[in-house]
Design a protein around this motif. Structure first.
Motif, PDB file in Angstrom:
ATOM      1  N   ALA A  27       0.846  -1.184   0.000  1.00 43.16           N
ATOM      2  CA  ALA A  27       0.000   0.000   0.000  1.00 43.16           C
ATOM      3  C   ALA A  27       0.883   1.236   0.000  1.00 43.16           C
ATOM      4  O   ALA A  27       1.929   1.259   0.648  1.00 43.16           O
ATOM      5  CB  ALA A  27      -0.912   0.019   1.224  1.00 43.16           C
ATOM      6  N   MET A  28       0.462   2.262  -0.738  1.00 42.60           N
ATOM      7  CA  MET A  28       1.126   3.557  -0.674  1.00 42.60           C
ATOM      8  C   MET A  28       0.706   4.204   0.636  1.00 42.60           C
ATOM      9  O   MET A  28      -0.486   4.323   0.915  1.00 42.60           O
ATOM     10  CB  MET A  28       0.694   4.450  -1.841  1.00 42.60           C
ATOM     11  N   VAL A  29       1.655   4.579   1.449  1.00 43.57           N
ATOM     12  CA  VAL A  29       1.359   5.161   2.752  1.00 43.57           C
ATOM     13  C   VAL A  29       0.599   6.485   2.596  1.00 43.57           C
ATOM     14  O   VAL A  29      -0.321   6.778   3.354  1.00 43.57           O
ATOM     15  CB  VAL A  29       2.656   5.351   3.574  1.00 43.57           C
ATOM     16  N   SER A  30       0.924   7.254   1.579  1.00 49.21           N
ATOM     17  CA  SER A  30       0.329   8.586   1.410  1.00 49.21           C
ATOM     18  C   SER A  30      -1.165   8.564   1.109  1.00 49.21           C
ATOM     19  O   SER A  30      -1.911   9.389   1.613  1.00 49.21           O
ATOM     20  CB  SER A  30       1.047   9.354   0.305  1.00 49.21           C
ATOM     21  N   ASP A  31      -1.628   7.597   0.302  1.00 53.23           N
ATOM     22  CA  ASP A  31      -3.046   7.619  -0.081  1.00 53.23           C
ATOM     23  C   ASP A  31      -3.759   6.276   0.054  1.00 53.23           C
ATOM     24  O   ASP A  31      -4.935   6.157  -0.264  1.00 53.23           O
ATOM     25  CB  ASP A  31      -3.211   8.141  -1.511  1.00 53.23           C
ATOM     26  N   GLY A  32      -3.050   5.236   0.523  1.00 52.98           N
ATOM     27  CA  GLY A  32      -3.684   3.946   0.745  1.00 52.98           C
ATOM     28  C   GLY A  32      -3.898   3.096  -0.494  1.00 52.98           C
ATOM     29  O   GLY A  32      -4.497   2.033  -0.406  1.00 52.98           O
ATOM     30  N   THR A  33      -3.429   3.549  -1.662  1.00 57.39           N
ATOM     31  CA  THR A  33      -3.564   2.756  -2.876  1.00 57.39           C
ATOM     32  C   THR A  33      -2.898   1.408  -2.677  1.00 57.39           C
ATOM     33  O   THR A  33      -1.752   1.336  -2.249  1.00 57.39           O
ATOM     34  CB  THR A  33      -2.905   3.474  -4.076  1.00 57.39           C
ATOM     35  N   LYS A  34      -3.643   0.325  -2.972  1.00 59.66           N
ATOM     36  CA  LYS A  34      -3.129  -1.025  -2.735  1.00 59.66           C
ATOM     37  C   LYS A  34      -2.864  -1.752  -4.040  1.00 59.66           C
ATOM     38  O   LYS A  34      -3.488  -1.466  -5.065  1.00 59.66           O
ATOM     39  CB  LYS A  34      -4.124  -1.830  -1.909  1.00 59.66           C
ATOM     40  N   GLY A  35      -1.931  -2.707  -3.974  1.00 57.33           N
ATOM     41  CA  GLY A  35      -1.627  -3.495  -5.149  1.00 57.33           C
ATOM     42  C   GLY A  35      -0.863  -4.754  -4.818  1.00 57.33           C
ATOM     43  O   GLY A  35      -0.424  -4.965  -3.688  1.00 57.33           O
ATOM     44  N   LEU A  36      -0.720  -5.590  -5.840  1.00 57.54           N
ATOM     45  CA  LEU A  36       0.000  -6.857  -5.738  1.00 57.54           C
ATOM     46  C   LEU A  36       1.298  -6.733  -6.512  1.00 57.54           C
ATOM     47  O   LEU A  36       1.307  -6.264  -7.657  1.00 57.54           O
ATOM     48  CB  LEU A  36      -0.854  -7.984  -6.332  1.00 57.54           C
ATOM     49  N   VAL A  37       2.407  -7.141  -5.909  1.00 54.53           N
ATOM     50  CA  VAL A  37       3.708  -7.108  -6.581  1.00 54.53           C
ATOM     51  C   VAL A  37       3.821  -8.349  -7.470  1.00 54.53           C
ATOM     52  O   VAL A  37       3.628  -9.468  -7.007  1.00 54.53           O
ATOM     53  CB  VAL A  37       4.860  -7.059  -5.556  1.00 54.53           C
ATOM     54  N   VAL A  38       4.067  -8.108  -8.761  1.00 57.68           N
ATOM     55  CA  VAL A  38       4.146  -9.180  -9.756  1.00 57.68           C
ATOM     56  C   VAL A  38       5.424  -9.050 -10.564  1.00 57.68           C
ATOM     57  O   VAL A  38       6.060  -7.996 -10.577  1.00 57.68           O
ATOM     58  CB  VAL A  38       2.933  -9.139 -10.714  1.00 57.68           C
ATOM     59  N   TYR A  53      -2.448  -2.662  -9.539  1.00 58.65           N
ATOM     60  CA  TYR A  53      -3.302  -1.974  -8.582  1.00 58.65           C
ATOM     61  C   TYR A  53      -4.667  -2.636  -8.473  1.00 58.65           C
ATOM     62  O   TYR A  53      -5.192  -3.147  -9.462  1.00 58.65           O
ATOM     63  CB  TYR A  53      -3.500  -0.515  -8.993  1.00 58.65           C
ATOM     64  N   GLU A  54      -5.255  -2.607  -7.276  1.00 57.06           N
ATOM     65  CA  GLU A  54      -6.607  -3.145  -7.070  1.00 57.06           C
ATOM     66  C   GLU A  54      -7.613  -2.435  -7.963  1.00 57.06           C
ATOM     67  O   GLU A  54      -8.531  -3.061  -8.473  1.00 57.06           O
ATOM     68  CB  GLU A  54      -7.040  -2.960  -5.611  1.00 57.06           C
ATOM     69  N   GLU A  55      -7.435  -1.141  -8.153  1.00 56.19           N
ATOM     70  CA  GLU A  55      -8.369  -0.350  -8.944  1.00 56.19           C
ATOM     71  C   GLU A  55      -8.146  -0.509 -10.446  1.00 56.19           C
ATOM     72  O   GLU A  55      -8.856   0.062 -11.246  1.00 56.19           O
ATOM     73  CB  GLU A  55      -8.249   1.143  -8.599  1.00 56.19           C
ATOM     74  N   GLY A  56      -7.114  -1.255 -10.829  1.00 63.45           N
ATOM     75  CA  GLY A  56      -6.761  -1.417 -12.233  1.00 63.45           C
ATOM     76  C   GLY A  56      -5.506  -0.626 -12.548  1.00 63.45           C
ATOM     77  O   GLY A  56      -5.165   0.340 -11.876  1.00 63.45           O
ATOM     78  N   GLY A  67       8.443   7.500  -3.146  1.00 63.18           N
ATOM     79  CA  GLY A  67       7.193   7.291  -2.439  1.00 63.18           C
ATOM     80  C   GLY A  67       7.445   6.417  -1.226  1.00 63.18           C
ATOM     81  O   GLY A  67       8.552   5.972  -0.970  1.00 63.18           O
ATOM     82  N   THR A  68       6.405   6.165  -0.483  1.00 67.46           N
ATOM     83  CA  THR A  68       6.533   5.308   0.675  1.00 67.46           C
ATOM     84  C   THR A  68       5.565   4.150   0.528  1.00 67.46           C
ATOM     85  O   THR A  68       4.357   4.350   0.485  1.00 67.46           O
ATOM     86  CB  THR A  68       6.242   6.075   1.981  1.00 67.46           C
ATOM     87  N   LEU A  69       6.094   2.946   0.426  1.00 67.73           N
ATOM     88  CA  LEU A  69       5.289   1.740   0.310  1.00 67.73           C
ATOM     89  C   LEU A  69       5.337   0.983   1.623  1.00 67.73           C
ATOM     90  O   LEU A  69       6.323   1.046   2.354  1.00 67.73           O
ATOM     91  CB  LEU A  69       5.847   0.833  -0.788  1.00 67.73           C
ATOM     92  N   HIS A  70       4.268   0.238   1.900  1.00 66.20           N
ATOM     93  CA  HIS A  70       4.231  -0.599   3.095  1.00 66.20           C
ATOM     94  C   HIS A  70       3.734  -1.979   2.702  1.00 66.20           C
ATOM     95  O   HIS A  70       2.689  -2.102   2.064  1.00 66.20           O
ATOM     96  CB  HIS A  70       3.323   0.002   4.156  1.00 66.20           C
ATOM     97  N   VAL A  71       4.492  -3.027   3.066  1.00 66.51           N
ATOM     98  CA  VAL A  71       4.061  -4.398   2.837  1.00 66.51           C
ATOM     99  C   VAL A  71       3.117  -4.774   3.970  1.00 66.51           C
ATOM    100  O   VAL A  71       3.479  -4.712   5.140  1.00 66.51           O
ATOM    101  CB  VAL A  71       5.265  -5.370   2.807  1.00 66.51           C
TER     102      VAL A  71
END
Length: 79
Positions: A27-38, A53-56, A67-71
């Motif tokens: 997830a991006m810490v700044s806005d919560g955008t989530k995704g799967l690492v592939v 990304y979950e949203e496409g 940016g700041t990512l969080h696993v």
């Protein structure tokens, strides 16, 4: 701490210093955008890690060196 990238080995670490790897849920810490690492491949046959990304949509993982990512999980553990 910002996500850090080691371009020599294509390693990307999250906000806590954890190595991000294929199958991680991030997830991006700044806005919560989530995704799967592939694992991704572009038209020139360059391979590397990317995010779906979950949203496409998708991007290369190293697009976010400032940016700041969080696993927050891993695909295998969620099945």
């Amino acid at each position: 701490m910002k996500a850090s990238v080691n371009y020599n080995s294509y390693e990307v670490k999250d906000d806590l210093g954890k190595l991000i790897r294929e199958g991680d849920l991030v997830a991006m810490v700044s806005d919560g955008t989530k995704g799967l690492v592939v694992r991704g491949v572009n038209g020139q046959k360059t391979t590397g890690l990317g995010i779906e990304y979950e949203e496409g949509g998708h991007d290369w993982l190293d697009v976010f060196p400032n940016g700041t990512l969080h696993v927050y999980g891993h695909e295998e553990s969620d099945k």
